[in-house]
Design a protein around this motif. Structure first.
Motif, short mmCIF file in Angstrom:
data_model
loop_
_atom_site.label_atom_id
_atom_site.label_comp_id
_atom_site.label_asym_id
_atom_site.label_seq_id
_atom_site.Cartn_x
_atom_site.Cartn_y
_atom_site.Cartn_z
N ASP A 76 -52.71 -9.00 -15.19
CA ASP A 76 -52.12 -9.64 -13.70
C ASP A 76 -52.42 -8.68 -12.60
OD1 ASP A 76 -50.91 -11.51 -14.79
OD2 ASP A 76 -48.55 -10.80 -14.55
N LEU A 77 -52.47 -7.59 -12.63
CA LEU A 77 -52.91 -6.64 -11.31
C LEU A 77 -54.64 -6.16 -11.37
CD1 LEU A 77 -50.77 -3.49 -11.91
CD2 LEU A 77 -50.29 -5.44 -10.06
N THR A 78 -55.58 -6.49 -12.94
CA THR A 78 -56.35 -6.47 -12.52
C THR A 78 -57.21 -7.57 -12.42
OG1 THR A 78 -57.03 -4.93 -14.61
CG2 THR A 78 -58.35 -6.62 -14.37
N ALA A 79 -56.81 -8.75 -12.52
CA ALA A 79 -57.16 -9.86 -11.74
C ALA A 79 -56.86 -9.82 -10.12
CB ALA A 79 -56.12 -11.43 -11.81
N LYS A 80 -56.08 -9.07 -9.89
CA LYS A 80 -55.87 -9.31 -8.34
C LYS A 80 -57.18 -8.01 -7.23
CE LYS A 80 -51.71 -11.60 -7.36
NZ LYS A 80 -52.00 -12.35 -8.29
N PHE A 81 -56.89 -7.12 -8.81
CA PHE A 81 -58.43 -5.73 -7.66
C PHE A 81 -59.89 -6.71 -8.13
CE2 PHE A 81 -54.89 -2.76 -9.68
CZ PHE A 81 -54.22 -2.47 -8.23
N SER A 82 -60.15 -7.21 -9.05
CA SER A 82 -60.85 -7.58 -8.85
C SER A 82 -61.63 -8.19 -7.49
CB SER A 82 -61.19 -8.56 -10.61
OG SER A 82 -62.76 -9.40 -10.69
N LYS A 102 -56.83 -7.92 -25.88
CA LYS A 102 -57.61 -8.60 -26.12
C LYS A 102 -57.03 -9.83 -25.38
CE LYS A 102 -58.59 -12.19 -30.36
NZ LYS A 102 -58.13 -11.93 -31.22
N MET A 103 -55.89 -10.06 -24.95
CA MET A 103 -54.71 -11.31 -24.40
C MET A 103 -55.66 -10.71 -23.29
SD MET A 103 -53.25 -12.91 -26.31
CE MET A 103 -51.73 -14.27 -24.84
N GLY A 104 -55.38 -10.26 -22.93
CA GLY A 104 -55.71 -10.04 -21.19
C GLY A 104 -57.34 -10.12 -21.08
N ARG A 105 -58.12 -10.10 -21.77
CA ARG A 105 -60.12 -10.18 -21.63
C ARG A 105 -59.99 -11.80 -21.93
NH1 ARG A 105 -61.21 -8.29 -26.34
NH2 ARG A 105 -61.15 -6.13 -25.49
N GLU A 106 -58.85 -12.27 -22.85
CA GLU A 106 -59.22 -13.35 -22.56
C GLU A 106 -58.76 -14.44 -21.40
OE1 GLU A 106 -57.58 -15.11 -26.75
OE2 GLU A 106 -58.65 -14.19 -27.79
N LYS A 107 -57.60 -13.56 -21.25
CA LYS A 107 -57.34 -14.77 -20.26
C LYS A 107 -57.91 -14.37 -18.52
CE LYS A 107 -52.67 -13.54 -16.69
NZ LYS A 107 -51.35 -12.88 -16.72
N LEU A 108 -58.46 -13.14 -18.04
CA LEU A 108 -59.14 -13.18 -17.14
C LEU A 108 -60.38 -13.66 -17.63
CD1 LEU A 108 -58.67 -9.47 -16.73
CD2 LEU A 108 -57.85 -11.28 -15.67
N ARG A 109 -60.89 -13.78 -18.68
CA ARG A 109 -62.61 -15.14 -18.95
C ARG A 109 -62.34 -15.96 -18.39
NH1 ARG A 109 -65.54 -11.08 -23.89
NH2 ARG A 109 -65.67 -9.56 -21.87
N ASP A 110 -61.09 -16.75 -18.96
CA ASP A 110 -60.58 -17.99 -19.40
C ASP A 110 -60.53 -18.40 -17.72
OD1 ASP A 110 -60.99 -18.07 -22.14
OD2 ASP A 110 -58.72 -18.63 -21.84
N SER A 111 -59.91 -17.22 -16.59
CA SER A 111 -60.11 -17.48 -14.94
C SER A 111 -60.68 -17.35 -14.53
CB SER A 111 -58.36 -17.08 -15.36
OG SER A 111 -58.98 -15.39 -14.67
N GLY A 112 -62.11 -16.98 -15.23
CA GLY A 112 -63.66 -16.98 -14.61
C GLY A 112 -63.35 -15.58 -14.42
N ILE A 113 -63.06 -14.34 -14.45
CA ILE A 113 -63.40 -13.19 -13.33
C ILE A 113 -64.38 -12.64 -14.73
CG2 ILE A 113 -61.85 -10.83 -13.32
CD1 ILE A 113 -59.15 -12.54 -12.81
N VAL A 114 -65.04 -11.81 -14.44
CA VAL A 114 -66.07 -10.92 -15.28
C VAL A 114 -67.13 -10.80 -14.23
CG1 VAL A 114 -66.38 -13.09 -17.43
CG2 VAL A 114 -67.89 -13.45 -15.10
#
Length: 251
Positions: A76-82, A102-114
């Motif tokens: 959750d925080l990583t997405a905003k910091f990105s 693994k859950m965090g990686r999948e969630k962020l990549r699914d939302s386009g955060i790379v």
């Protein structure tokens, strides 16, 4: 040197060997990882989003900076910091638990955060990063699960740049006495039942409740951060002290 196999620490209300706690905590988060976000919403009635937004606003993170989201879970925080640091910045999502990572990686990549996010499995007590590396470190609802909190705080201090800040978002001690009874009733009687219904695991949520009660109160954690080297340590109580955000700087 002390024999850690004979030393004990808290695992909720139980005493266990220091060398056992990491594995026991890992089992809890392996169990709850797939429903972690849903349970956060249910447990906090969605208020955890407000607590995290306050943390982001207190971080002072700017474009081009390097941020460590420690015990970052599902990101959750990583997405905003990105988004805040931009393409020239870097965010490291670190968690000791590979299921959560693994859950965090999948969630962020699914939302386009790379691109500007890296994922590292790491123990907070022995962070695998150079000295003076991060502009900001956050640890959100993770410090209470660490076996040696003082060692972890010193490790965070080491990898933080001079001028950088640490933010510790964690459950704490309610400051209004009438709130305590209602909070205990919810935590010990209702929350494990919710865990049983949603995750089929009442025991893990019973541990999480107990770990909250065993976590240092606001003033104790403030002193621990100061002992680890942090300056200008302060905290803000939220939701009547059920949660507190501690902030400290490295100068």
């Amino acid at each position: 040197m002390a024999d850690q196999s004979k030393e004990t620490t808290d695992f909720g209300f139980r005493k266990v060997g220091k060398n056992e706690k990491e594995g026991l905590v890992a089992n809890v988060f392996h169990s709850v990882a797939s429903k972690y976000d849903l349970m956060n919403d249910v447990m906090s009635f969605g208020i955890h989003r407000i607590w995290k937004r306050f943390t982001i606003e207190a971080s002072g993170v700017r474009r081009g900076q390097r941020v460590l989201d420690l015990a970052g879970g599902t990101g959750d925080l990583t997405a905003k910091f990105s988004r805040l640091v931009g393409e020239k910045g870097e965010v490291v999502l670190a968690d000791i638990n590979d299921s959560m990572l693994k859950m965090g990686r999948e969630k962020l990549r699914d939302s386009g955060i790379v691109g500007n996010v890296n994922y590292v499995q790491a123990n907070a007590e022995e962070l695998p990063f150079p000295d003076n590396y991060f502009d900001c470190i956050t640890i959100s609802f993770g410090l209470r699960n660490v076996t040696d909190k003082n060692k972890a705080l010193r490790s965070m201090f080491r990898v933080l740049k001079p001028g950088g800040r640490l933010l510790v978002l964690e459950f704490s001690k309610p400051i209004f006495q009438p709130l305590n009874k209602a909070y205990d009733t919810y935590s010990f009687h209702i929350l494990p039942r919710i865990g049983q219904v949603i995750v089929n695991d009442a025991d893990s949520y019973r541990y999480l409740t107990e770990s909250i009660r065993m976590h240092p109160d606001q003033e104790t954690l403030k002193s621990m951060m100061e002992d680890a080297g942090f300056d200008q340590v302060s905290y803000d109580n939220m939701t009547g002290g059920i949660v507190a955000l501690h902030k400290g700087f490295k100068f």
